[in-house]
Design an enzyme around this catalytic site. Sequence first.
Site, PDB file in Angstrom:
ATOM      1  N   LEU A 261     -21.423  53.517 -32.255  1.00  0.00           N
ATOM      2  CA  LEU A 261     -21.687  54.712 -33.072  1.00  0.00           C
ATOM      3  C   LEU A 261     -20.516  55.686 -32.985  1.00  0.00           C
ATOM      4  O   LEU A 261     -20.693  56.880 -32.742  1.00  0.00           O
ATOM      5  CB  LEU A 261     -23.008  55.388 -32.648  1.00  0.00           C
ATOM      6  CG  LEU A 261     -24.265  54.534 -32.864  1.00  0.00           C
ATOM      7  CD1 LEU A 261     -25.451  55.101 -32.079  1.00  0.00           C
ATOM      8  CD2 LEU A 261     -24.606  54.449 -34.354  1.00  0.00           C
ATOM      9  N   HIS A 262     -19.319  55.129 -33.119  1.00  0.00           N
ATOM     10  CA  HIS A 262     -18.124  55.969 -33.132  1.00  0.00           C
ATOM     11  C   HIS A 262     -16.978  55.205 -33.801  1.00  0.00           C
ATOM     12  O   HIS A 262     -17.073  53.999 -34.027  1.00  0.00           O
ATOM     13  CB  HIS A 262     -17.734  56.382 -31.709  1.00  0.00           C
ATOM     14  CG  HIS A 262     -17.350  55.249 -30.806  1.00  0.00           C
ATOM     15  ND1 HIS A 262     -18.168  54.771 -29.820  1.00  0.00           N
ATOM     16  CD2 HIS A 262     -16.233  54.491 -30.757  1.00  0.00           C
ATOM     17  CE1 HIS A 262     -17.575  53.764 -29.197  1.00  0.00           C
ATOM     18  NE2 HIS A 262     -16.396  53.574 -29.754  1.00  0.00           N
TER      19      HIS A 262
END
Length: 122
Positions: free
Chosen positions: A38-39
């Site tokens: 999630l980055h």
Amino acid sequence: MGDERGSLIAVERSTGLPFEVQRVYFIFGTAAGVTRGLHAHRNLKQWVICVAGSLTLTLDDGQSRVSLELGRPHEAIEIDGLVWREMDNFSSDAVLLVLASRPWEPDDYIRDYAAFAEMAAR
Ligand code: TYD
């Protein structure tokens, strides 16, 4: 380089790794239902190799999103440039090996999807 004793896989520049490795980490024991990643990164090249078990790796360049089923230890996925990544669907025995071109640098992370999408659109 496996033989009758079992399997052996080596990774080095001469066999295609396109950067000097400055960091190695591995992710294992991931609880069921967890999504990791999630980055995106500003300045990092990585090879990710699912050396045991299986998981789903989703890559998003701001234009399109692709989900890859990883589970073959002889296969490396290269992540370079501005790419949002998510990992989920980990089997209980999954081990994800990551070779990275830079040390861990917290400021290199983009953790907000909207900020990532804006950068990717530039
Ligand atoms: P995190 O970025 O949340 O992992 P993921 O993106 O896979 O979900 O990292 C978890 C923790 O580990 C966090 O405290 C930062 C630390 N960490 C390091 O110290 N060095 C590293 O190389 C990495 C990838 C994480």
